[in-house]
Design a protein around this motif. Structure first.
Motif, PDB file in Angstrom:
ATOM      1  N   GLY A   1      -2.808   2.086   8.492  1.00  0.00           N
ATOM      2  CA  GLY A   1      -2.545   1.714   7.193  1.00  0.00           C
ATOM      3  C   GLY A   1      -3.282   2.220   6.256  1.00  0.00           C
ATOM      4  N   SER A   2      -3.819   0.990   5.174  1.00  0.00           N
ATOM      5  CA  SER A   2      -4.701   1.548   4.142  1.00  0.00           C
ATOM      6  C   SER A   2      -6.110   2.220   4.809  1.00  0.00           C
TER       7      SER A   2
ATOM      8  N   GLY B   1       0.654   9.471  14.701  1.00  0.00           N
ATOM      9  CA  GLY B   1       1.476   9.470  15.907  1.00  0.00           C
ATOM     10  C   GLY B   1       1.892   8.063  16.206  1.00  0.00           C
TER      11      GLY B   1
ATOM     12  N   GLY C   1      -1.843   1.131  13.658  1.00  0.00           N
ATOM     13  CA  GLY C   1      -1.534   0.763  12.426  1.00  0.00           C
ATOM     14  C   GLY C   1      -2.811   0.881  11.466  1.00  0.00           C
TER      15      GLY C   1
ATOM     16  N   ILE D   1       0.931  -1.219   0.006  1.00  0.00           N
ATOM     17  CA  ILE D   1       0.039  -0.050  -0.200  1.00  0.00           C
ATOM     18  C   ILE D   1       0.943   1.311   0.076  1.00  0.00           C
TER      19      ILE D   1
ATOM     20  N   ILE E   1      -4.397   4.689  14.962  1.00  0.00           N
ATOM     21  CA  ILE E   1      -3.010   5.489  14.975  1.00  0.00           C
ATOM     22  C   ILE E   1      -2.291   4.837  13.782  1.00  0.00           C
TER      23      ILE E   1
ATOM     24  N   THR F   1       2.011  -3.072   4.037  1.00  0.00           N
ATOM     25  CA  THR F   1       1.018  -3.733   3.187  1.00  0.00           C
ATOM     26  C   THR F   1      -0.456  -3.930   4.032  1.00  0.00           C
ATOM     27  N   ILE F   2      -1.380  -3.942   3.232  1.00  0.00           N
ATOM     28  CA  ILE F   2      -2.668  -4.115   3.595  1.00  0.00           C
ATOM     29  C   ILE F   2      -2.698  -5.705   4.217  1.00  0.00           C
TER      30      ILE F   2
ATOM     31  N   ARG G   1       1.741   5.734  12.041  1.00  0.00           N
ATOM     32  CA  ARG G   1       3.091   6.524  12.246  1.00  0.00           C
ATOM     33  C   ARG G   1       3.573   7.005  10.883  1.00  0.00           C
TER      34      ARG G   1
ATOM     35  N   TYR H   1      -8.309  -0.157   5.690  1.00  0.00           N
ATOM     36  CA  TYR H   1      -9.584  -1.130   5.543  1.00  0.00           C
ATOM     37  C   TYR H   1      -9.954  -1.773   6.758  1.00  0.00           C
ATOM     38  N   GLN H   2      -9.015  -2.063   7.713  1.00  0.00           N
ATOM     39  CA  GLN H   2      -9.365  -2.845   8.915  1.00  0.00           C
ATOM     40  C   GLN H   2     -10.189  -1.661   9.730  1.00  0.00           C
TER      41      GLN H   2
ATOM     42  N   THR I   1      -2.204  -4.180  14.603  1.00  0.00           N
ATOM     43  CA  THR I   1      -2.184  -4.674  13.149  1.00  0.00           C
ATOM     44  C   THR I   1      -0.614  -4.605  12.548  1.00  0.00           C
ATOM     45  N   CYS I   2       0.204  -4.464  13.478  1.00  0.00           N
ATOM     46  CA  CYS I   2       1.599  -4.594  13.137  1.00  0.00           C
ATOM     47  C   CYS I   2       2.140  -5.613  14.231  1.00  0.00           C
TER      48      CYS I   2
HETATM   49  N1  SAH Z   1      -4.653  -1.999   9.348  1.00  0.00           N
HETATM   50  C1  SAH Z   1      -3.913  -1.933   8.240  1.00  0.00           C
HETATM   51  C2  SAH Z   1      -2.661  -2.729   8.492  1.00  0.00           C
HETATM   52  C3  SAH Z   1      -1.584  -1.896   7.696  1.00  0.00           C
HETATM   53  S1  SAH Z   1       0.140  -2.952   7.991  1.00  0.00           S
HETATM   54  C4  SAH Z   1      -4.863  -2.088   7.173  1.00  0.00           C
HETATM   55  O1  SAH Z   1      -5.975  -2.705   7.316  1.00  0.00           O
HETATM   56  O2  SAH Z   1      -4.256  -1.644   5.992  1.00  0.00           O
HETATM   57  C5  SAH Z   1       0.467  -1.954   9.662  1.00  0.00           C
HETATM   58  C6  SAH Z   1       0.595  -0.644   9.733  1.00  0.00           C
HETATM   59  O3  SAH Z   1       1.160  -0.261  11.116  1.00  0.00           O
HETATM   60  C7  SAH Z   1       1.738   0.093   8.756  1.00  0.00           C
HETATM   61  O4  SAH Z   1       1.016   1.229   8.241  1.00  0.00           O
HETATM   62  C8  SAH Z   1       2.606   0.838   9.668  1.00  0.00           C
HETATM   63  O5  SAH Z   1       3.143   2.078   9.174  1.00  0.00           O
HETATM   64  C9  SAH Z   1       2.027   0.823  11.039  1.00  0.00           C
HETATM   65  N2  SAH Z   1       2.694   0.918  12.294  1.00  0.00           N
HETATM   66  C10 SAH Z   1       3.822   0.332  12.620  1.00  0.00           C
HETATM   67  N3  SAH Z   1       4.274   0.560  13.775  1.00  0.00           N
HETATM   68  C11 SAH Z   1       3.425   1.605  14.177  1.00  0.00           C
HETATM   69  C12 SAH Z   1       3.304   2.513  15.414  1.00  0.00           C
HETATM   70  N4  SAH Z   1       4.281   2.304  16.538  1.00  0.00           N
HETATM   71  N5  SAH Z   1       2.343   3.306  15.519  1.00  0.00           N
HETATM   72  C13 SAH Z   1       1.541   3.396  14.575  1.00  0.00           C
HETATM   73  N6  SAH Z   1       1.476   2.413  13.499  1.00  0.00           N
HETATM   74  C14 SAH Z   1       2.427   1.720  13.278  1.00  0.00           C
END
Ligand code: SAH
Length: 214
Positions: free
Chosen positions: A91-92, A135, A89, A58, A109, A63-64, A111, A94-95, A153-154
């Motif tokens: 990300g995209s 953040g 996380g 993404i 949140i 990644t998603i 980053r 979606y979740q 989600t990470c």
């Molecule tokens: N829920 C997202 C998953 C994306 S992947 C989706 O459905 O697309 C995980 C995401 O976590 C990435 O975008 C990454 O930048 C973020 N991430 C990693 N460490 C983080 C942190 N300390 N705080 C916030 N986001 C974080």
């Protein structure tokens, strides 16, 4: 333009059937995932693979999550309408959208500034109104705590204490924990202010949870 064609809808139904076969059998979770066009969250050329069960890039090296993972984590979260949920996380987005579909009040949140801004405009365009924050998820959102549920989600190399503190008594946190190539899905149930029950489930794979913002 956001177009959810009959073909996309058909592929989405097929994917949901496959997820059911893999153990995502909570009807509410499947209905929520059925209502969110996953291809909206991907670059336009990628809509052909949006309904395969894989993680897809993404941007910003992220990644998603795989649909199976989204279904599994959401099911573990056991979302109740109107409860306050913190996602780490975005990300995209979606979740985040799937959690909104379940009627939760969602805080999320991210980053990576670029992903945060993209998710913010897309989710608004789709009519969702989560609270999106740029953040560091390790810090959580103390000003909005306690949260009934927290979803990470990470992949974290340690359990962020701040997040456990921000979990409501009776609440649950779902988080992948471990070192890079050996992550396990973990569930933390806050029984009382001093008692937390931890359950370690099967192995999983996620992009790493990193400190600070980018
Ligand atoms: N829920 C997202 C998953 C994306 S992947 C989706 O459905 O697309 C995980 C995401 O976590 C990435 O975008 C990454 O930048 C973020 N991430 C990693 N460490 C983080 C942190 N300390 N705080 C916030 N986001 C974080």
């Amino acid at each position: 333009m956001l177009l959810d064609s009959l073909q996309h809808k058909g592929l989405r139904q097929k994917l949901l059937k496959a997820l059911y076969g893999k153990g995502v059998n909570d009807e509410r979770v499947l209905a929520a995932m059925g209502s969110v066009p996953r291809h909206f969250f991907l670059a336009s050329g990628l809509d052909k693979i949006a309904y395969t069960d894989g993680a897809i890039p993404i941007g910003a090296g992220q990644t998603i999550s795989r649909p199976y993972t989204v279904g599994w984590q959401t099911q573990l979260l056991n979302v109740v309408r109107d409860e306050k949920i913190l996602e780490i996380g975005t990300g995209s987005g979606y979740q985040t959208a799937v959690l909104c579909e379940l009627g939760a009040s969602v805080y999320s949140i991210e980053r990576q500034r670029l992903l945060h801004s993209k998710a913010k405009s897309l989710l608004a365009q789709m009519g969702y109104h989560p609270n999106l924050v740029y953040g560091d998820g390790f810090e959580g959102l103390p000003q909005h705590a306690p949260f009934a549920k927290i979803l990470v989600t990470c992949g974290a190399d340690h359990v962020p204490q701040a997040l456990l503190c921000q979990l409501a008594v009776g609440g649950r946190m779902v988080i992948p924990v471990g070192s890079g190539n050996a992550l396990y899905m973990c569930v933390f149930d806050k029984i009382s202010e001093t008692e937390i029950k931890q359950t370690k489930l099967s192995e999983c794979s996620f992009v790493p949870m990193l400190q600070g913002v980018s």
